[in-house]
Motif scaffolding. Structure first.
Motif, mmCIF file in Angstrom:
data_model
loop_
_atom_site.group_PDB
_atom_site.id
_atom_site.type_symbol
_atom_site.label_atom_id
_atom_site.label_comp_id
_atom_site.label_asym_id
_atom_site.label_seq_id
_atom_site.Cartn_x
_atom_site.Cartn_y
_atom_site.Cartn_z
ATOM 1 N N LEU A 151 17.629 54.450 57.861
ATOM 2 C CA LEU A 151 19.052 54.173 57.766
ATOM 3 C C LEU A 151 19.338 52.738 57.365
ATOM 4 N N ARG A 152 18.438 51.868 57.764
ATOM 5 C CA ARG A 152 18.757 50.456 57.725
ATOM 6 C C ARG A 152 19.122 49.927 56.344
ATOM 7 N N LEU A 153 18.219 50.077 55.412
ATOM 8 C CA LEU A 153 18.435 49.398 54.132
ATOM 9 C C LEU A 153 19.737 49.773 53.432
ATOM 10 N N PRO A 154 19.956 51.054 53.212
ATOM 11 C CA PRO A 154 21.203 51.374 52.508
ATOM 12 C C PRO A 154 22.440 50.971 53.297
ATOM 13 N N PHE A 155 22.348 51.160 54.600
ATOM 14 C CA PHE A 155 23.524 50.876 55.405
ATOM 15 C C PHE A 155 23.864 49.400 55.382
ATOM 16 N N ILE A 156 22.855 48.582 55.492
ATOM 17 C CA ILE A 156 23.121 47.153 55.559
ATOM 18 C C ILE A 156 23.671 46.645 54.221
ATOM 19 N N GLN A 157 23.277 47.322 53.156
ATOM 20 C CA GLN A 157 23.832 46.927 51.860
ATOM 21 C C GLN A 157 25.330 47.129 51.852
ATOM 22 N N LYS A 158 25.709 48.205 52.475
ATOM 23 C CA LYS A 158 27.131 48.483 52.552
ATOM 24 C C LYS A 158 27.831 47.423 53.400
ATOM 25 N N VAL A 159 27.211 47.093 54.498
ATOM 26 C CA VAL A 159 27.822 46.131 55.414
ATOM 27 C C VAL A 159 28.032 44.782 54.737
ATOM 28 N N ASP B 61 22.272 53.467 46.235
ATOM 29 C CA ASP B 61 22.175 52.698 45.005
ATOM 30 C C ASP B 61 22.678 53.484 43.827
ATOM 31 N N HIS B 62 22.749 54.769 43.991
ATOM 32 C CA HIS B 62 23.142 55.586 42.855
ATOM 33 C C HIS B 62 24.628 55.565 42.611
ATOM 34 N N MET B 63 25.336 55.183 43.587
ATOM 35 C CA MET B 63 26.778 55.139 43.417
ATOM 36 C C MET B 63 27.188 53.828 42.792
ATOM 37 N N CYS B 64 28.234 53.879 42.022
ATOM 38 C CA CYS B 64 28.718 52.622 41.453
ATOM 39 C C CYS B 64 29.497 51.894 42.513
ATOM 40 N N GLU B 341 18.263 40.285 52.608
ATOM 41 C CA GLU B 341 18.591 41.668 52.338
ATOM 42 C C GLU B 341 18.448 41.996 50.857
ATOM 43 N N GLU B 342 18.814 41.045 50.051
ATOM 44 C CA GLU B 342 18.705 41.242 48.610
ATOM 45 C C GLU B 342 17.253 41.471 48.216
ATOM 46 N N GLN B 343 16.410 40.654 48.737
ATOM 47 C CA GLN B 343 14.997 40.787 48.433
ATOM 48 C C GLN B 343 14.453 42.105 48.940
ATOM 49 N N GLY B 344 14.877 42.443 50.133
ATOM 50 C CA GLY B 344 14.424 43.703 50.699
ATOM 51 C C GLY B 344 14.834 44.869 49.831
ATOM 52 N N ARG B 345 16.027 44.795 49.361
ATOM 53 C CA ARG B 345 16.551 45.874 48.530
ATOM 54 C C ARG B 345 15.797 45.949 47.215
ATOM 55 N N GLN B 348 12.433 47.425 47.731
ATOM 56 C CA GLN B 348 12.541 48.860 47.975
ATOM 57 C C GLN B 348 12.748 49.603 46.655
ATOM 58 N N MET B 349 13.639 49.057 45.858
ATOM 59 C CA MET B 349 13.946 49.664 44.572
ATOM 60 C C MET B 349 12.695 49.764 43.717
ATOM 61 N N MET B 350 11.982 48.675 43.680
ATOM 62 C CA MET B 350 10.786 48.629 42.864
ATOM 63 C C MET B 350 9.752 49.606 43.366
ATOM 64 N N PHE B 351 9.628 49.634 44.654
ATOM 65 C CA PHE B 351 8.680 50.547 45.263
ATOM 66 C C PHE B 351 9.001 51.979 44.888
ATOM 67 N N GLU B 352 10.261 52.307 44.979
ATOM 68 C CA GLU B 352 10.679 53.669 44.649
ATOM 69 C C GLU B 352 10.442 53.986 43.183
ATOM 70 N N LYS B 353 10.776 53.032 42.355
ATOM 71 C CA LYS B 353 10.593 53.264 40.921
ATOM 72 C C LYS B 353 9.134 53.456 40.570
ATOM 73 N N GLN B 354 8.337 52.648 41.195
ATOM 74 C CA GLN B 354 6.899 52.767 40.934
ATOM 75 C C GLN B 354 6.397 54.134 41.348
ATOM 76 N N LYS B 355 6.850 54.549 42.501
ATOM 77 C CA LYS B 355 6.440 55.861 42.997
ATOM 78 C C LYS B 355 6.843 56.942 42.016
#
Lengths: 261, 448
Positions: A151-159, B61-64, B341-345, B348-355
């Motif tokens: 839950l954390r990552l997407p949710f915190i982005q929203k926050v 992330d898929h939503m605008c 958080e930006e870095q984390g995101r 995560q994005m990169m990880f997913e894309k790679q997968k």
């Protein structure tokens, strides 16, 4: 539990009208416990989904509350800021040219106090915003950890995008206030450390009703505490705080009813 | 929607009683109502309503996701309980009033949570025959958007009804308290309560024209967030209108609204803002009388302790210093949080894309992963202080080197280890960043 305790202290120290506006961290933790003990994620996905939805629902409610409160305060600040500016202008126009030095000084003294308090309140609102965000981040982390959720990552982005966390406006007002204070209201002077301590003690002891100074000190110290080395450090954790004049600030607690250790 | 009307009428009934009882009883009752909306067994016809309201408003992330609008999909029961809670949690204007309401507010807040805990327990006990367990967590956002539009008009009516009921009582009550206690500690709007309702239901306000540069970021999609966010520019326009109309006492909300001519601004917003403005103006004038008392108390302070007496100005200066420091630390902390958080995101994005690339596999993973890894975190915010520009450059270097190993390898093992290497890189990066007064060594010591 450390954050929870700090948060509680902060809430106790804060303005009475603000007390209800903070994150109810403990309750959310209980909720997580409930969810995690009752529902291992693998077992019953639909139920888990519902539970998570419930959790999210609660968090959203909290966020709404933060937003509402924050924007109310923000609106007030905008109005007051403008009013203070106009007041200063009025006083300067009225009395700086004429004689009557004493009246000018009196009026300026009042304005000074008001501006400083105003500045303080805005900063405390920023603190409110930040501490609630921190709480949310921690709660989400706990949730993911306990329930194995994501839950954390997407949710915190929203926050991050929420009004209560986008504090730029208030931050600008604070800076403007500081400019006003530096340029207009106070002559520049350096104080020695010892006298500062004494002043601080007196201020805390005899501060009029609002307790802004005490609040601010409490907020700084709480921040320092929260950011001390934690056992659950990961790449999302904040580094420890390096407070200048930390010793001095600690001394300001002298007469505070709730010592922050 | 029969149950929603049920909520409405009972809400109204409760409302005609005194404010304090309203706060407690209607709040509770409303919550029960919304609880009944949720539980299928109690509310016969509310299959879809109950479940859709559970859908969370997670922005993926898929939503605008442009700023706020998409995010706060207010659910029907949320509306009810939300607004009642807000009504209940209004800050009191009077000391004695605050005593009673403070306890009320507190119990209200706890009630929320315990209510939810109860509901959750009911959930867990419920058999599988709860209706239509549709998309709860995943992908419900699209569905939600359309559903919300339908509901909006209903809520508009409900809100309007409520205001008409609400208005007379509250303004009367609050005028009384206002008279009793003109010196408001924290200037809060008196007539604002009734206006709280529509603010939930109004469309997201984006003041257009010359204010849009500083106004709340506009979105192309239809806005769902009802709250109005004032800006200094908007306030200036407001002031201009007020002055043109002869001052805060004489100006009417309608007139102001017309003069301001800002798209999306409603009379409710203007009304509440006017109230706040009047309160703010009234306060300093009265404080002129009371501030004398304050100054004398500070004078007393001085006379009491001659040795360590401090001038008012000096005390204030100290206060400012501490406040400034808190502000500075908060800014730093906030920026750090954003960046983390930006870095984390990004990671995560990169990880997913790679997968994804590896899953789709077969052909050209290396070039694809090159493409994916090439765009650096350009979305990083430019640092606030100038002093951080060095660390930013450093960070970029680290990222590049971090991406290096990822590029080199093409098979799964290497890329996954590449990701974890990057993770480690980030950790050290954030350590290096902390030049603005953070103790780097401490952090390094505690690093796992």
């Amino acid at each position: 539990m450390k954050f929870g305790k700090r948060l509680k202290q902060q809430i106790e120290e804060t303005f009475p009208t603000w007390r209800d506006q903070f994150l109810c961290y403990k309750e959310l933790k209980k909720l997580i416990k409930l969810i995690s003990s009752a529902l291992p994620i693998a077992a019953e996905p639909t139920k888990y989904g519902k539970a998570e939805a419930e959790f999210v629902y609660m968090l959203n409610n909290k966020i709404d509350k933060f937003n509402t409160f924050y924007m109310e305060q923000e609106e007030d600040f905008i109005i007051r800021h403008k009013e203070l500016q106009q007041r200063i202008k009025r006083v300067m126009d009225k009395w700086s040219s004429n004689g009557s030095r004493t009246e000018y000084n009196d009026e300026m003294a009042k304005i000074r106090k008001d501006v400083v308090d105003f500045h303080g309140e805005m900063v405390l609102l920023e603190n409110y915003s930040n501490i609630n965000f921190t709480g949310l981040a921690k709660i989400l982390k706990k949730y993911d950890k306990r329930t194995g959720g994501l839950l954390r990552l997407p949710f915190i982005q929203k926050v991050l995008k929420q009004p209560f966390f986008t504090t730029d406006l208030v931050s600008n007002l604070v800076k403007e206030c500081e400019n006003t204070i530096d340029e207009v209201l106070f002559p520049i002077e350096e104080d020695k450390e010892e006298t500062k301590e004494q002043k601080g003690a007196i201020m805390v002891a005899r501060e009029p009703v609002k307790g802004i100074f005490r609040n601010t000190v409490a907020a700084l110290l709480t921040m320092e505490e929260i950011r001390r080395v934690s056992s659950t450090k990961d790449h999302f954790s904040l580094p420890p705080l390096n407070l200048s004049h930390s010793h001095l600030i600690h001394s300001f607690q002298l007469n505070s009813p709730i010592p922050i250790l | 929607m029969p149950s929603s009307f049920l909520a409405l009428t009972s809400f109204k009934d409760k409302y005609s009683t005194s404010p304090s009882s309203f706060q407690v009883s209607s709040g509770r009752e409303v919550m029960e109502n919304s609880a009944s909306l949720q539980e299928s067994s109690l509310a016969p016809s509310n299959g879809t309503l109950g479940n859709s309201s559970l859908s969370p408003s997670i922005v993926t992330d898929h939503m605008c996701a442009s700023a706020l609008p998409h995010v706060q999909h207010s659910h029907n029961p949320a509306f009810i309980s939300q607004s009642s809670r807000d009504l209940a949690s209004l800050p009191p204007l009077d000391a004695s009033f605050s005593q009673s309401t403070a306890s009320l507010i507190h119990t209200q807040g706890n009630k929320d949570v315990s209510w939810s805990l109860d509901r959750l327990q009911m959930f867990l006990d419920l058999p599988e025959n709860t209706p239509a367990p549709n998309q709860l967590v995943e992908s419900s956002t699209g569905v939600l958007a359309s559903e919300d539009h339908n509901k909006k008009t209903n809520w508009q009516e409900w809100a309007d009804d409520l205001i008409n009921v609400v208005d007379p009582d509250w303004s009367k009550i609050l005028d009384n308290t206002n008279v009793l206690n003109p010196r408001v500690e924290v200037p809060k709007p008196s007539g604002d309560i009734s206006k709280q309702q529509p603010q939930f239901h109004q469309n997201q306000l984006v003041p257009h024209g010359e204010f849009s540069s500083h106004a709340y970021p506009s979105s192309t999609a239809p806005p769902t967030k009802p709250r109005m966010r004032w800006t200094p520019e908007l306030h200036e326009a407001f002031l201009e209108a007020v002055n043109q109309l002869g001052g805060s006492e004489r100006a009417t909300p309608k007139g102001i609204l017309k003069l301001m001519n800002v798209e999306g601004l409603t009379i409710y917003h203007v009304k509440s803002h006017l109230q706040k403005y009047r309160t703010a103006r009234y306060m300093p004038e009265t404080s002129e009388g009371t501030s004398e008392k304050r100054i004398t108390s500070i004078e007393e302070m001085k006379s009491i302790d001659l040795k360590t007496s401090i001038g008012i100005t000096e005390a204030l200066r100290l206060q400012v210093e501490v406040q400034k420091q808190l502000h500075e630390q908060l800014e730093i902390q906030r920026n750090l949080q954003l960046r983390i958080e930006e870095q984390g995101r990004y990671l995560q994005m990169m990880f997913e894309k790679q997968k994804k690339v590896e899953d789709e596999k077969g052909g050209v993973p290396s070039s694809a992963s090159d493409d994916l890894l090439a765009p650096l975190p350009g979305s990083k915010h430019p640092p606030c202080n100038n002093g951080k520009s060095d660390s930013e450059a450093l960070e970029q270097d680290h990222s590049r080197t971090g991406i290096g190993p990822g590029n080199a390898g093409t098979n799964e093992d290497k890329s996954s280890s590449g990701v974890s290497t990057k993770l480690k890189m980030l950790e050290t990066e954030s350590t290096v960043h902390d030049e603005s007064g953070f103790s780097v060594s401490k952090r390094a010591r505690t690093e796992k």
